[in-house]
Design a protein around this motif. Sequence first.
Motif, PDB file in Angstrom:
ATOM      1  N   CYS A   1      28.612 -72.351 -11.493  1.00 44.44           N
ATOM      2  CA  CYS A   1      27.863 -71.135 -11.708  1.00 44.44           C
ATOM      3  C   CYS A   1      28.500 -70.119 -12.233  1.00 44.44           C
ATOM      4  O   CYS A   1      29.585 -69.758 -11.732  1.00 44.44           O
ATOM      5  CB  CYS A   1      27.107 -71.014 -10.230  1.00 44.44           C
ATOM      6  SG  CYS A   1      26.083 -69.517 -10.234  1.00 44.44           S
ATOM      7  N   ALA A   2      27.727 -69.194 -13.161  1.00 44.07           N
ATOM      8  CA  ALA A   2      28.493 -68.242 -13.954  1.00 44.07           C
ATOM      9  C   ALA A   2      28.535 -66.871 -12.841  1.00 44.07           C
ATOM     10  O   ALA A   2      29.220 -65.886 -13.007  1.00 44.07           O
ATOM     11  CB  ALA A   2      27.789 -67.967 -15.324  1.00 44.07           C
ATOM     12  N   VAL A   3      27.557 -66.922 -11.968  1.00 42.27           N
ATOM     13  CA  VAL A   3      27.321 -65.768 -11.209  1.00 42.27           C
ATOM     14  C   VAL A   3      28.276 -65.781 -10.007  1.00 42.27           C
ATOM     15  O   VAL A   3      29.149 -65.022  -9.837  1.00 42.27           O
ATOM     16  CB  VAL A   3      25.837 -65.903 -10.594  1.00 42.27           C
ATOM     17  CG1 VAL A   3      25.694 -64.712  -9.708  1.00 42.27           C
ATOM     18  CG2 VAL A   3      24.857 -65.604 -11.735  1.00 42.27           C
TER      19      VAL A   3
ATOM     20  N   THR B   1      20.577 -75.725 -11.243  1.00 44.43           N
ATOM     21  CA  THR B   1      19.214 -74.952 -11.476  1.00 44.43           C
ATOM     22  C   THR B   1      18.905 -74.394 -12.698  1.00 44.43           C
ATOM     23  O   THR B   1      19.716 -73.506 -13.236  1.00 44.43           O
ATOM     24  CB  THR B   1      18.762 -74.143 -10.336  1.00 44.43           C
ATOM     25  OG1 THR B   1      19.006 -74.807  -8.956  1.00 44.43           O
ATOM     26  CG2 THR B   1      17.446 -73.425 -10.182  1.00 44.43           C
ATOM     27  N   LEU B   2      17.828 -74.550 -13.481  1.00 45.27           N
ATOM     28  CA  LEU B   2      17.324 -74.067 -14.960  1.00 45.27           C
ATOM     29  C   LEU B   2      16.356 -72.789 -14.693  1.00 45.27           C
ATOM     30  O   LEU B   2      15.332 -73.029 -13.897  1.00 45.27           O
ATOM     31  CB  LEU B   2      16.901 -75.185 -15.585  1.00 45.27           C
ATOM     32  CG  LEU B   2      16.308 -74.757 -16.981  1.00 45.27           C
ATOM     33  CD1 LEU B   2      17.237 -74.371 -17.847  1.00 45.27           C
ATOM     34  CD2 LEU B   2      15.434 -75.920 -17.606  1.00 45.27           C
ATOM     35  N   ILE B   3      16.803 -71.747 -15.284  1.00 45.01           N
ATOM     36  CA  ILE B   3      15.586 -70.790 -15.619  1.00 45.01           C
ATOM     37  C   ILE B   3      15.002 -71.244 -16.908  1.00 45.01           C
ATOM     38  O   ILE B   3      15.521 -70.916 -17.934  1.00 45.01           O
ATOM     39  CB  ILE B   3      16.271 -69.252 -15.389  1.00 45.01           C
ATOM     40  CG1 ILE B   3      16.999 -69.268 -14.332  1.00 45.01           C
ATOM     41  CG2 ILE B   3      15.201 -68.545 -15.878  1.00 45.01           C
ATOM     42  CD1 ILE B   3      17.761 -67.782 -14.181  1.00 45.01           C
TER      43      ILE B   3
ATOM     44  N   VAL C   1      21.508 -71.852 -16.890  1.00 44.70           N
ATOM     45  CA  VAL C   1      21.631 -72.928 -15.723  1.00 44.70           C
ATOM     46  C   VAL C   1      22.606 -72.245 -14.670  1.00 44.70           C
ATOM     47  O   VAL C   1      23.711 -71.939 -15.132  1.00 44.70           O
ATOM     48  CB  VAL C   1      21.963 -74.482 -15.952  1.00 44.70           C
ATOM     49  CG1 VAL C   1      22.303 -75.367 -14.857  1.00 44.70           C
ATOM     50  CG2 VAL C   1      21.232 -74.890 -17.097  1.00 44.70           C
ATOM     51  N   LEU C   2      22.219 -71.994 -13.581  1.00 46.96           N
ATOM     52  CA  LEU C   2      23.083 -71.688 -12.353  1.00 46.96           C
ATOM     53  C   LEU C   2      22.880 -72.302 -11.004  1.00 46.96           C
ATOM     54  O   LEU C   2      22.238 -73.247 -11.114  1.00 46.96           O
ATOM     55  CB  LEU C   2      22.489 -70.159 -12.142  1.00 46.96           C
ATOM     56  CG  LEU C   2      22.190 -69.317 -13.119  1.00 46.96           C
ATOM     57  CD1 LEU C   2      21.558 -67.847 -12.801  1.00 46.96           C
ATOM     58  CD2 LEU C   2      23.506 -68.921 -13.982  1.00 46.96           C
TER      59      LEU C   2
ATOM     60  N   VAL D   1      20.098 -68.369  -7.671  1.00 45.76           N
ATOM     61  CA  VAL D   1      18.556 -68.325  -8.154  1.00 45.76           C
ATOM     62  C   VAL D   1      17.757 -68.193  -7.021  1.00 45.76           C
ATOM     63  O   VAL D   1      16.822 -67.152  -7.210  1.00 45.76           O
ATOM     64  CB  VAL D   1      18.176 -69.586  -8.931  1.00 45.76           C
ATOM     65  CG1 VAL D   1      16.716 -69.509  -9.321  1.00 45.76           C
ATOM     66  CG2 VAL D   1      19.270 -69.536 -10.347  1.00 45.76           C
ATOM     67  N   ALA D   2      18.040 -68.890  -6.091  1.00 47.95           N
ATOM     68  CA  ALA D   2      17.055 -68.455  -4.780  1.00 47.95           C
ATOM     69  C   ALA D   2      17.178 -66.973  -4.364  1.00 47.95           C
ATOM     70  O   ALA D   2      16.137 -66.398  -3.942  1.00 47.95           O
ATOM     71  CB  ALA D   2      17.472 -69.522  -3.876  1.00 47.95           C
TER      72      ALA D   2
END
Length: 87
Positions: free
Chosen positions: A35-37, A45-47, A53-54, A59-60
């Motif tokens: 994850c980049a975050v 998980t895709l937005i 993708v994160l 995302v949640a």
Amino acid sequence: ARAARARLDRLRTAGGGAGADAEAELSALRQLAYCAVCGERPKNTLIARCGHVLCQQCVAERVESRARKCPQCSVTFAASDVRSVYF
């Protein structure tokens, strides 16, 4: 994704003798897989609005806090734009 994961496993087992090139490749593979975050969990998980993708947790957190902007490109998204990705 499986090939990248297999390559990552081979680089890990190569240890310190693999050299600077292997370290650079390992770092690049981590950026692709994690994850980049948070940088800690694998992407899963895709937005759908922007295609980033994160990890599911990051995302949640954005969906729950109603800060529904992609952290990578700032495109707004709804909870219905979130999709699970399976590798």
